[in-house]
Enzyme design. Sequence first.
Site, short mmCIF file in Angstrom:
data_model
loop_
_atom_site.label_atom_id
_atom_site.label_comp_id
_atom_site.label_asym_id
_atom_site.label_seq_id
_atom_site.Cartn_x
_atom_site.Cartn_y
_atom_site.Cartn_z
N GLN A 245 45.02 32.03 50.77
CA GLN A 245 45.82 31.69 49.58
C GLN A 245 46.92 31.14 50.23
OE1 GLN A 245 44.61 36.09 47.67
NE2 GLN A 245 46.08 35.00 46.63
N CYS A 393 49.09 40.96 41.04
CA CYS A 393 50.54 41.81 40.76
C CYS A 393 51.48 40.98 41.52
CB CYS A 393 50.17 43.24 41.23
SG CYS A 393 51.97 44.22 41.79
N1 PCD Z 1 52.92 28.48 31.33
C1 PCD Z 1 51.58 28.27 32.01
C2 PCD Z 1 51.37 29.00 33.20
C3 PCD Z 1 50.09 29.21 33.82
N2 PCD Z 1 49.42 28.23 33.34
C4 PCD Z 1 48.01 27.91 34.11
O1 PCD Z 1 47.48 29.00 34.43
C5 PCD Z 1 47.02 29.37 35.75
C6 PCD Z 1 47.63 30.43 36.56
O2 PCD Z 1 49.14 30.02 36.76
P1 PCD Z 1 50.02 31.00 37.39
O3 PCD Z 1 50.36 32.08 36.28
O4 PCD Z 1 51.28 29.97 37.91
O5 PCD Z 1 49.38 31.85 38.56
P2 PCD Z 1 48.90 30.90 39.99
O6 PCD Z 1 49.87 31.02 40.88
O7 PCD Z 1 48.46 29.69 39.59
O8 PCD Z 1 47.94 32.03 40.22
C7 PCD Z 1 47.98 33.16 41.01
C8 PCD Z 1 47.38 34.30 40.20
O9 PCD Z 1 46.19 33.86 39.78
C9 PCD Z 1 45.27 34.90 39.09
N3 PCD Z 1 44.17 34.47 38.49
C10 PCD Z 1 43.10 34.30 39.00
N4 PCD Z 1 42.06 33.57 38.60
C11 PCD Z 1 40.84 33.17 39.36
N5 PCD Z 1 39.95 32.52 38.68
N6 PCD Z 1 40.84 33.65 40.60
C12 PCD Z 1 41.74 34.24 41.26
O10 PCD Z 1 41.70 34.71 42.60
C13 PCD Z 1 42.85 34.65 40.58
N7 PCD Z 1 43.99 35.27 41.28
C14 PCD Z 1 44.91 35.90 40.33
C15 PCD Z 1 45.93 36.37 41.10
S1 PCD Z 1 46.09 37.68 42.07
MO1 PCD Z 1 47.97 37.55 43.50
O11 PCD Z 1 47.34 36.86 44.58
O12 PCD Z 1 47.44 39.21 43.95
O13 PCD Z 1 49.67 37.88 44.04
S2 PCD Z 1 48.72 35.96 41.69
C16 PCD Z 1 47.25 35.48 41.02
C17 PCD Z 1 47.24 28.04 36.42
O14 PCD Z 1 46.30 27.18 36.51
C18 PCD Z 1 48.41 27.35 35.43
O15 PCD Z 1 48.52 26.06 35.73
C19 PCD Z 1 49.65 27.33 32.12
O16 PCD Z 1 48.66 26.33 31.94
N8 PCD Z 1 50.71 27.56 31.51
#
Ligand code: PCD
Length: 833
Positions: A245, A393
């Site tokens: 991520q 969260c």
């Molecule tokens: N005003 C507004 C706001 C927003 N948006 C859209 O809606 C979506 C979302 O955004 P945001 O609130 O800024 O958020 P982001 O940064 O992009 O993402 C993150 C989140 O995202 C959710 N959702 C989802 N979906 C899916 N299909 N897969 C996944 O894995 C997931 N993961 C989950 C989680 S667990 Mo953490 O990491 O635990 O801290 S943190 C989180 C994108 O497409 C955007 O552009 C719109 O349209 N408008």
Amino acid sequence: MSSEPDLTAEPEEHQHADDGGPQPEKHCGHGRGGMGEEVTRKEDKRFITGRGNYVDDIKKPGMLHCEIVRSPHAHARIEDIDGSRAMALDGVVAVLTADDLLEHDLATMPTLMDDTQDVLVNDKVKFQSQEVAAVIAEDRYTAKDAAEKVEVEYDVLEPVVDAEEALEDDAPLIRDELDDQEDNHIFDWETGDKEATQEVFDEAAVTVEEQMEYQRLHPAPIETCGAVADWDPGKDKMTVHMTSQAPHAHRTLFSQVSGIPEHKVRIVSPDVGGGFGNKVPIYPGYVVAAAASYVLEQPVKWIEERSENIQTTGFARDYDMTGEIAATEDGVIQGVKVDVLANHGAYNAAAQPSKFPAGFFNIFTGSYDVDAAYGSLTGAFTNTAPGGVAYRCSFRVTEAVYLIERMVKVLADELDVDPAEIRRRNFIPSDAFPYESATGWNYDSGDYEKALDKALEMADYEHYREEQQRRIAEDADKLIGIGISSFTEVVGAGPGKQCDIAGIEMFDSADLRVNPTGNAVLRIGVQTQGQGHETTFAQIVAEELGMDVDDITVEHGDTDTEPYGLGTYGSRSTPVAGAAAAVAARKVRDKAKSIAANELEAAEEDIEWDRESGEFHVAGAPDRSITITEIAAGAYMNSPGNEEPGLEAVNYYDPPEMTYPFGSYIVVVEVDRETGEVDFEKFVAVDDCGNRINPMIIEGQIHGGLAQGIGTAMLEHVTYDDNGNVTGGDFMNYLLPTANEIPNFETGHTVTPSPHHPIGAKGVGESPTVGSPPAIVNAVVDAMSHAGTSHVEMPMTPDTVWEELDEVGLSISPSENVSFEFDDGASEEPADD
Ligand code: PCD
Ligand SMILES: [Cu+]
């Protein structure tokens, strides 16, 4: 025509010319796919046609496969590891242990909270299924067979899995390798004003208290974690395709851990099959694959199995919380106190900004104007998998929201005030923003009463209140409960001064390049995992430059080409990288203006940009206009002498503050007094995320998150037995909600723009998972509160609910007319107990 958006207008309602753009029924805005238009997701074509490209789809010539040998014990010293029987198997290339990794200084790795975790266990196993050895083989089946032939001798020790027991004097010491660690205590943390809060409590007319657990959950993305590491000794370069991520942050950490210079490390996060916070940390498997590739000079793939993912990768929640509220007799809240015991597992590997060991838990005063607040929290090591990740969260906001929204219901019941009414009496008023909370957070904007009113109307609240009373009066078999949650979240970390990952500040970035033929590529530092960034980020550019959304490609997830960014979690992509994309587009627009002046043979001061048409024209002469496509050509073929050729811009955006999305959810349940079963009668979710980029994508985000909220409230729990075995470590025992458990959702929205965000947007991805569990629990409690129920623990399985029904005298025995038929023809009345 103003060139900045009107932050007070709902984008989807503003006036626009019917310019006959493509798919006018979908593209409801300018018809170019800008802000507020329901553009269908660009990424879906490849997903629907089976052309998604996930880590496990990556195949490289000569690629080897890695399988991890895991400990069957939760707490044990390793006496000996014998890999000879495994090595004897045809196709096995190597068996790696901590000793092999020690040679390369890779036996341990730092966690995101500055703890040190074993990559492969060197001395002592600290949780069941911990990584003990790795087998590298020519194919996955051989690797798996060989892993079973690795013989490990364990000296089994007594484990402790419960946080409270772990802090007792006679508890086994888990982290005995740490010099200054004499017990299983990790940290104490406090926030707010203790004395002032105590004073408020001492003088208050009414106080309420409730203890509640936010059980251990697993984010459970459909795709498990995995990596394909490829060390190229010719280029001295390490390429790792991985489920990440946060690819850039992971590149920096990889470089720091391995000693390979950062410009020789490339992290690629291809399509990611859901992240939910689970793919923020670095796991031993990634490091083992990289180390193996380095040593063997061949690509190595490691793909986790489902139960490995649930049993060993970052869990969420596991907070044992006590909440207290002090209030007047009229239910005006004056003070809030909370105390938490947090189970962090065997290492402190939570994913939180380093200044906040309990994340943003200190937003526990919620949507309410409170004079004084104080919170304390203690973290403990246990013989369970490490984690504490931000599962849908923003860093413990979910726990905080659950606690305050449950406590408000407790207070309402104590005073016999309607829970909607008590919220109204305590909301931060809409004219009080920007608002500084009792624990020091700066809320950007809000209109909580408006969202609640809308939800009450959509839910037909009064009707259900009457129905509830009717059922009680008639002693009906099924009770009605109505639950409300009027939550406020804090999402969109940075600012960099407050928030970091392992020291790297949480800004984000966008790099926009317009090509000579008038289309563009936007590269961003965040990483979509299903959220649809390839569509929504293109919409931001379409809006800001007057281009068509189809003419913009969004790229992410390759550290060799994307600008440095901190990744996607904490609903930060829109608040931070979305802002960067808008600012980069506006920089391009500024330069475009100068080129337009050149092309139109006018002074730059006389050039105006018209958001509706997306064109530049000479002031007072709308017919003398030019499109961005024509300008792009000019930038490469006819650039004015005072400008560099080309049309591109980069922006690194460090937000001044976070954004505070909010909403009101109302859940109506029917509780069966005979079986404890809970049915959803109505499920209303009104969200406010400021200006909306793509309402259809938001709707999808809300639906998905509500499903996860239902899983949380009704089904999910990672459990352990006394020996430290995970008893909820696979999808047979860890129950995810399916279509059967999900009711029809009715969604609505209000629009309160963020005043400091360039396009007035707030994050929304996590709102439904944060806001819904307290609404659901409040509903179930509400069905029984007339008989004295003040709390029901999650997950609210039928047996849990039935026990509470029984406790308060509401349970009824199975219907008299049911009888059990047996083969011999005899029938038996159901037993009474
Ligand atoms: N005003 C507004 C706001 C927003 N948006 C859209 O809606 C979506 C979302 O955004 P945001 O609130 O800024 O958020 P982001 O940064 O992009 O993402 C993150 C989140 O995202 C959710 N959702 C989802 N979906 C899916 N299909 N897969 C996944 O894995 C997931 N993961 C989950 C989680 S667990 Mo953490 O990491 O635990 O801290 S943190 C989180 C994108 O497409 C955007 O552009 C719109 O349209 N408008
Ligand atoms: Cu429009």
